[in-house]
Design a protein around this motif. Structure first.
Motif, short mmCIF file in Angstrom:
data_model
loop_
_atom_site.label_atom_id
_atom_site.label_comp_id
_atom_site.label_asym_id
_atom_site.label_seq_id
_atom_site.Cartn_x
_atom_site.Cartn_y
_atom_site.Cartn_z
N SER A 61 0.73 -1.51 0.27
CA SER A 61 0.19 -0.16 -0.17
C SER A 61 0.76 1.06 0.18
O SER A 61 2.27 1.55 0.18
CB SER A 61 -0.89 -0.07 1.46
N ALA A 62 0.11 2.23 -0.44
CA ALA A 62 1.57 3.51 -0.11
C ALA A 62 1.19 3.96 1.42
O ALA A 62 2.38 5.07 1.15
CB ALA A 62 -0.17 4.76 -1.44
N ARG A 63 0.60 3.70 1.71
CA ARG A 63 0.70 4.37 3.08
C ARG A 63 2.03 3.41 3.54
O ARG A 63 3.24 4.20 4.67
CB ARG A 63 -0.53 3.88 4.27
N GLU A 64 2.03 2.27 3.24
CA GLU A 64 3.20 1.25 3.62
C GLU A 64 4.74 2.21 3.46
O GLU A 64 5.49 2.41 4.29
CB GLU A 64 3.31 -0.42 3.48
N ILE A 65 4.41 2.30 1.81
CA ILE A 65 5.62 2.87 1.18
C ILE A 65 5.76 4.27 2.24
O ILE A 65 6.77 4.62 1.78
CB ILE A 65 5.58 3.14 -0.25
N SER A 66 5.23 5.01 2.28
CA SER A 66 5.41 6.03 2.83
C SER A 66 5.71 6.12 4.07
O SER A 66 6.82 6.75 4.28
CB SER A 66 3.83 7.39 2.93
N LYS A 84 -0.30 11.25 0.21
CA LYS A 84 -1.27 11.60 -0.79
C LYS A 84 -0.92 12.34 -1.60
O LYS A 84 -0.76 11.80 -3.11
CB LYS A 84 -1.74 13.31 -0.75
N TYR A 85 1.24 12.49 -1.63
CA TYR A 85 1.91 13.08 -2.90
C TYR A 85 2.05 11.46 -3.65
O TYR A 85 1.96 11.52 -4.56
CB TYR A 85 2.85 13.44 -2.18
N LEU A 86 2.40 10.84 -2.90
CA LEU A 86 2.85 9.16 -3.30
C LEU A 86 1.24 8.74 -4.18
O LEU A 86 1.93 8.07 -5.21
CB LEU A 86 3.30 8.29 -1.90
N GLU A 87 0.61 9.01 -3.95
CA GLU A 87 -0.66 8.05 -4.47
C GLU A 87 -0.59 9.11 -5.95
O GLU A 87 -1.24 8.00 -7.13
CB GLU A 87 -1.99 9.01 -3.22
N GLN A 88 -0.85 9.87 -5.96
CA GLN A 88 -0.04 10.22 -7.63
C GLN A 88 0.42 9.79 -8.42
O GLN A 88 0.43 9.61 -9.51
CB GLN A 88 -0.28 11.92 -6.96
N ILE A 89 1.68 9.94 -7.39
CA ILE A 89 2.36 8.81 -8.00
C ILE A 89 2.70 8.42 -8.42
O ILE A 89 2.93 7.65 -9.91
CB ILE A 89 4.38 9.32 -7.51
N LEU A 90 2.19 7.34 -7.41
CA LEU A 90 1.52 5.63 -7.96
C LEU A 90 1.00 5.63 -9.32
O LEU A 90 0.75 4.35 -10.22
CB LEU A 90 1.27 5.66 -6.27
N LYS A 91 0.16 6.41 -9.09
CA LYS A 91 -0.61 6.72 -10.17
C LYS A 91 -0.45 7.01 -11.63
O LYS A 91 -0.44 6.39 -12.30
CB LYS A 91 -2.39 7.73 -9.52
N THR A 92 0.88 8.29 -11.61
CA THR A 92 1.40 8.14 -13.17
C THR A 92 1.72 6.99 -13.68
O THR A 92 1.55 6.08 -14.52
CB THR A 92 2.00 9.20 -13.06
N LEU A 93 2.16 5.64 -12.17
CA LEU A 93 3.15 5.40 -12.83
C LEU A 93 2.09 4.16 -13.53
O LEU A 93 2.44 3.04 -14.17
CB LEU A 93 3.66 4.75 -11.71
N LYS A 94 0.79 4.23 -12.32
CA LYS A 94 -0.08 2.77 -12.70
C LYS A 94 -0.97 2.90 -14.56
O LYS A 94 -0.67 1.90 -15.18
CB LYS A 94 -1.35 3.17 -12.24
#
Lengths: 154, 154
Positions: free
Chosen positions: A27-32, A40-50
């Motif tokens: 999960s993003a929270r774990e990485i964070s 929240k910033y990481l979520e955006q980045i992961l979305k782009t990566l997705k």
DNA sequence: TAAATTCCTAGTAAGGCAGTAGGAGATGAA
DNA sequence: TTCATCTCCTACTGCCTTACTAGGAATTTA
């Protein structure tokens, strides 16, 4: 000459996923929490990566992210291009965002930028997430030998 | 990954000065006309270059700029550092502006950025203004052979 | 004296970077 | 069925940097 936090965080996220997604998605929270990156910033980045097809995701409890390919088939250069855009130091030598310059005929700089770009690519396009995910003690050597013969000071 | 117009204009200015300052110093206006660079902006850049000891100037009618050293002793890297600051893609691998990172121990990225930096330096620190000032037809080859063995696509 | 030049300081418009904010909707466990 | 945990989606914002513009002061030569 700079790499943005997006690329930094994105690569760190992929490293973490490569290391920890064997059992369940990460999960993003774990990485964070692991890398001290705003969720929240990481979520955006992961979305782009997705959207770029680097990771796949699962929503809901127990959900998270997984790589779509083996880590050894994802290069750092690819990730940087997705998150930061052009890698070339100048658009007159960019493959992905080429913009011509009015002085190209007699501009020695074009050659300089082209060489610089090649030098950068020779590193980032030959270093994979698998290389980066190895413990630092193993010195993260790239799987293919890179083209620098020796290290230069300064 | 970007080079600012400051470095671009600064290098172009030095190239022009190297080519044309044999008889008399070269004025900002002259360079500006040749390379289509705003005069006032160029003045600021040349001032920085002067403060850094790259050029010397003479005020008044017939005044202008001259290199303080032979063009073959001024590297592109030096100029970029003066005008753009750090060349390294990340400050955790910068010689001139080193800032440590909390994850250095287990951060494969540090190695990646370090290699990238070396690759860039192997080009810009071995290309001189004299190399760049040569007509483009002579392909602006650096005086010392650079360390890339072959060119890579993409 | 006039023209050309560098030197010096200030301002500024636009854009990008690095986030913050606030949910909506999906999913699994209790 | 309810609740916590996730991703997904969109909008907003403060700050900094970049790339200039602006206006003159001081200097030098013709």
């Amino acid at each position: 000459m700079n790499v943005s936090t997006k690329s930094e965080y994105g690569l760190r996220a992929l490293i973490y996923i490569a290391r920890h997604s064997d059992v369940h998605p990460v999960s993003a929270r774990e990485i964070s929490a692991a890398w001290h990156v705003p969720v929240k910033y990481l979520e955006q980045i992961l979305k782009t990566l997705k959207e770029a097809g680097i990771v796949e995701s699962r929503v809901g409890l127990g959900g998270g992210y997984r790589l779509t390919r083996p880590a050894s088939l994802i290069t750092a250069g690819e990730v940087i291009r997705i998150l930061d855009g052009r890698i070339a130091p100048f658009s007159c030598v960019s493959e992905t965002e080429y913009v011509p310059c009015e002085f190209e005929i007699d501009c020695g700089l074009k050659t300089l930028w082209a060489r610089t770009r090649q030098a950068i690519l020779s590193v980032v396009d030959h270093t994979t997430i698998a290389d980066l995910a190895r413990p630092a003690s193993e010195s993260a050597a790239p799987s293919q030998p890179i083209l620098l013969k020796k290290q230069i000071g300064r």
